[in-house]
Design a protein around this motif. Structure first.
Motif, mmCIF file in Angstrom:
data_model
loop_
_atom_site.group_PDB
_atom_site.id
_atom_site.type_symbol
_atom_site.label_atom_id
_atom_site.label_comp_id
_atom_site.label_asym_id
_atom_site.label_seq_id
_atom_site.Cartn_x
_atom_site.Cartn_y
_atom_site.Cartn_z
ATOM 1 N N PRO A 24 0.807 -1.235 0.000
ATOM 2 C CA PRO A 24 0.000 0.000 0.000
ATOM 3 C C PRO A 24 0.833 1.276 0.000
ATOM 4 O O PRO A 24 0.578 2.185 0.782
ATOM 5 C CB PRO A 24 -0.807 -0.149 1.286
ATOM 6 N N SER A 78 7.593 11.679 5.196
ATOM 7 C CA SER A 78 6.628 10.609 4.903
ATOM 8 C C SER A 78 5.268 10.996 5.479
ATOM 9 O O SER A 78 5.110 12.050 6.117
ATOM 10 C CB SER A 78 7.111 9.278 5.493
ATOM 11 N N GLY A 79 4.299 10.130 5.297
ATOM 12 C CA GLY A 79 2.944 10.423 5.747
ATOM 13 C C GLY A 79 2.841 10.695 7.239
ATOM 14 O O GLY A 79 2.075 11.570 7.670
ATOM 15 N N SER A 80 3.601 9.954 8.043
ATOM 16 C CA SER A 80 3.529 10.138 9.509
ATOM 17 C C SER A 80 3.909 11.564 9.914
ATOM 18 O O SER A 80 3.412 12.084 10.913
ATOM 19 C CB SER A 80 4.463 9.156 10.219
ATOM 20 N N TYR A 105 -2.313 2.061 12.615
ATOM 21 C CA TYR A 105 -2.193 3.501 12.345
ATOM 22 C C TYR A 105 -2.997 4.334 13.340
ATOM 23 O O TYR A 105 -2.612 5.462 13.651
ATOM 24 C CB TYR A 105 -2.513 3.801 10.879
ATOM 25 N N ARG A 108 -0.725 4.494 16.187
ATOM 26 C CA ARG A 108 0.343 5.486 15.970
ATOM 27 C C ARG A 108 -0.149 6.910 16.268
ATOM 28 O O ARG A 108 0.602 7.755 16.760
ATOM 29 C CB ARG A 108 0.885 5.397 14.544
ATOM 30 N N VAL A 152 -8.731 7.023 11.351
ATOM 31 C CA VAL A 152 -8.040 6.564 10.144
ATOM 32 C C VAL A 152 -9.110 6.152 9.134
ATOM 33 O O VAL A 152 -10.029 5.407 9.481
ATOM 34 C CB VAL A 152 -7.127 5.365 10.480
ATOM 35 N N CYS A 154 -8.920 4.517 5.760
ATOM 36 C CA CYS A 154 -8.712 3.088 5.503
ATOM 37 C C CYS A 154 -7.608 2.649 6.447
ATOM 38 O O CYS A 154 -6.475 3.118 6.335
ATOM 39 C CB CYS A 154 -8.298 2.837 4.057
ATOM 40 N N THR A 156 -4.944 0.682 7.098
ATOM 41 C CA THR A 156 -4.177 -0.124 6.153
ATOM 42 C C THR A 156 -3.648 -1.405 6.786
ATOM 43 O O THR A 156 -3.291 -2.348 6.072
ATOM 44 C CB THR A 156 -3.007 0.729 5.615
ATOM 45 N N ASP A 181 -6.973 10.798 9.071
ATOM 46 C CA ASP A 181 -5.806 10.227 8.404
ATOM 47 C C ASP A 181 -6.339 9.400 7.236
ATOM 48 O O ASP A 181 -6.789 8.266 7.418
ATOM 49 C CB ASP A 181 -5.023 9.355 9.398
ATOM 50 N N MET A 183 -4.512 8.575 4.653
ATOM 51 C CA MET A 183 -3.269 8.294 3.922
ATOM 52 C C MET A 183 -3.476 7.364 2.735
ATOM 53 O O MET A 183 -3.083 7.670 1.622
ATOM 54 C CB MET A 183 -2.289 7.638 4.906
ATOM 55 N N SER A 184 -4.064 6.198 3.004
ATOM 56 C CA SER A 184 -4.119 5.166 1.957
ATOM 57 C C SER A 184 -5.429 5.200 1.179
ATOM 58 O O SER A 184 -5.658 4.312 0.362
ATOM 59 C CB SER A 184 -3.903 3.790 2.594
ATOM 60 N N LYS A 207 0.647 7.183 -2.347
ATOM 61 C CA LYS A 207 -0.489 6.276 -2.138
ATOM 62 C C LYS A 207 -1.381 6.316 -3.389
ATOM 63 O O LYS A 207 -0.876 6.069 -4.465
ATOM 64 C CB LYS A 207 -1.257 6.670 -0.871
HETATM 65 C C1 LIG Z 1 -3.426 4.961 7.217
HETATM 66 C C2 LIG Z 1 -1.959 5.267 7.308
HETATM 67 N N1 LIG Z 1 -1.554 6.231 8.154
HETATM 68 C C3 LIG Z 1 -0.262 6.556 8.282
HETATM 69 C C4 LIG Z 1 0.710 5.902 7.530
HETATM 70 C C5 LIG Z 1 2.132 6.285 7.713
HETATM 71 O O1 LIG Z 1 2.683 6.744 6.525
HETATM 72 P P1 LIG Z 1 4.270 6.717 6.331
HETATM 73 O O2 LIG Z 1 4.686 5.258 6.426
HETATM 74 O O3 LIG Z 1 4.433 7.285 4.964
HETATM 75 O O4 LIG Z 1 4.865 7.533 7.394
HETATM 76 C C6 LIG Z 1 0.334 4.887 6.640
HETATM 77 C C7 LIG Z 1 1.326 4.169 5.854
HETATM 78 O O5 LIG Z 1 1.043 3.258 5.113
HETATM 79 C C8 LIG Z 1 -1.042 4.559 6.531
HETATM 80 O O6 LIG Z 1 -1.451 3.604 5.699
#
Ligand SMILES: Cc1ncc(COP(=O)(O)O)c(C=O)c1O
Length: 398
Positions: A24, A78-80, A105, A108, A152, A154, A156, A181, A183-184, A207
């Motif tokens: 993903p 990155s996304g985080s 996630y 996180r 979140v 999706c 992931t 979030d 992200m995906s 993504k």
């Molecule tokens: C829903 C979601 N949030 C956060 C992240 C974190 O992104 P990154 O790994 O780019 O920091 C991801 C990574 O796949 C994710 O799928």
């Protein structure tokens, strides 16, 4: 799938010898996206500033912000990094967050809030059960101090598509604010400002828009951006400061990932050409349907029932057969040109197969054929999962 999605050069196989990434993100990108990185850009130059402006405009168009109430702020990393930037910038220091957790996630997000020193409570649904609107409503009614809900889109880690509409309705009917979030999901699953209400939403370059890794972006209501002045704990993750500087100079505050931005603009062009969110989402859904039905014919079982399966990534239980070892299955799939993904469930063994990136149904049929050959090579004549996995699924679904 829109007619021209099949004919766009993007759906060619990756270069000879390059495996498909059934992951993903980072994911398999179009050749033209990679090619767009073959020149250098001056970050302060007018040409690059125009590229940044186009990127922001295009992302707002994907979010269908016709009201002009939102703005787009790209963030390096990155996304985080963008999730952390969103939380640190939009949750006041004396705010309190309800985190909806059903996987890695969501966890996180809670961990990030801990680092930021923001108060939070969680609705924790374990590995994959969806947080429902009624649970959010009950948690908000029970704790008037909660100012924000974070979810979140999706998740992931299991592939579940969380019910954002009912969650958003519960949040705003109780006068609180939602941060997402996505992200995906953003770019392939409807997440526009009219699909459900939110204050800010985050995704990243690698993504569903199908760019390469290097930056994320926050789409936020301008009133929230203004209110975020001097709030962030971090210089480099201050969304307000990045926004203000972009608006004043057209430039990112610190060195931007120039080549990644160039690649992203090409990825955006292909996204548009495919029919935007609807076109992209329908190709991914078709990828999922072909792959899941083929894997089920081999005896594999999905973790989730059909109504919760996202078109992003699917979790399968590992077969119970004693000859099945994920590491060997991984290598056999890789030898056939497919990189798959380990599972993230804590109770039973699993693995994941992604549906996103430059792949279509033709590729997904080959993935299923590759899985059948790999099982045969391992001497696994049944892909059925252990009874424990099915019992756990039934218990949690009850
Ligand atoms: C829903 C979601 N949030 C956060 C992240 C974190 O992104 P990154 O790994 O780019 O920091 C991801 C990574 O796949 C994710 O799928």
């Amino acid at each position: 799938m829109p007619a021209d999605a099949k004919t766009n050069n993007a759906l060619e196989a990756p270069r000879l010898g390059e495996p498909y990434l059934l992951t993903p993100g980072p994911l398999t990108t179009a050749f033209s996206v990679k090619e767009a990185m073959l020149r250098d850009w001056g970050s302060w130059d007018g040409d690059f500033r125009a590229m940044t402006a186009e990127l922001r405009r295009e992302l707002l168009a994907i979010a269908e912000d016709e009201t002009g109430e939102f703005d787009c702020v790209p963030m390096q990393g990155s996304g985080s990094f963008s999730v952390e930037a969103m939380l640190g910038s939009f949750v006041p220091r004396d705010g309190k967050v309800l985190v909806l957790m059903n996987g890695a996630y969501g966890q996180r997000i809670a961990q990030t809030l801990k680092y930021l020193g923001r108060a939070y409570v969680a609705v924790d649904k374990g590995d994959y059960m969806p947080p429902r609107g009624s649970e959010v409503a009950a948690a908000l009614d029970a704790d008037p101090a909660i100012t924000h809900v974070v979810v979140v889109h999706c998740e992931t880690s299991s592939g579940i598509l969380n019910p954002l509409k009912e969650i958003s309705e519960a949040v705003y009917s109780r006068g609180r604010k939602l941060l997402v979030d996505s992200m995906s999901a953003f770019g392939a699953v409807p997440a526009g400002v009219l699909d459900f209400r939110y204050e800010a939403i985050v995704s990243s370059a690698n993504k569903c828009i199908e760019g390469v890794p290097g930056f994320g972006f926050v789409l936020a209501r301008k009133s929230e951006l203004e209110a975020a002045k001097d709030r962030s704990h971090s210089l480099s993750l201050d969304v307000h400061a990045q926004w203000a500087y972009l608006n004043k100079t057209g430039q990112w505050r610190f060195t931007p990932p120039t080549h990644v931005v160039a690649a992203f603009l090409e990825a955006l062009r292909l996204h548009r050409k495919e029919g935007g969110v609807a076109g992209r989402g329908s190709r991914y859904a078709q990828n999922r349907d072909i792959m899941v039905s083929g894997m089920r014919q081999l005896g594999f079982e999905t973790l989730l029932g059909d109504q919760w399966l996202s078109p992003i990534i699917v979790t399968f239980f590992s077969p119970a057969h004693p000859n099945f070892k994920f590491e060997r299955f991984y290598e056999l799939m890789k030898a056939r040109g497919f990189i798959i993904y380990p599972g993230k469930l804590t109770v039973v063994d699993s693995f994941r197969i992604g549906c996103i990136g430059q792949m279509d149904g033709h590729v997904m049929r080959k993935v299923v054929a590759g899985a059948a050959e790999s099982l045969a090579e391992m001497g696994v004549d049944s892909a059925a999962p252990p009874a424990l996995a099915l019992a756990e699924r039934a218990r949690l679904a009850a």
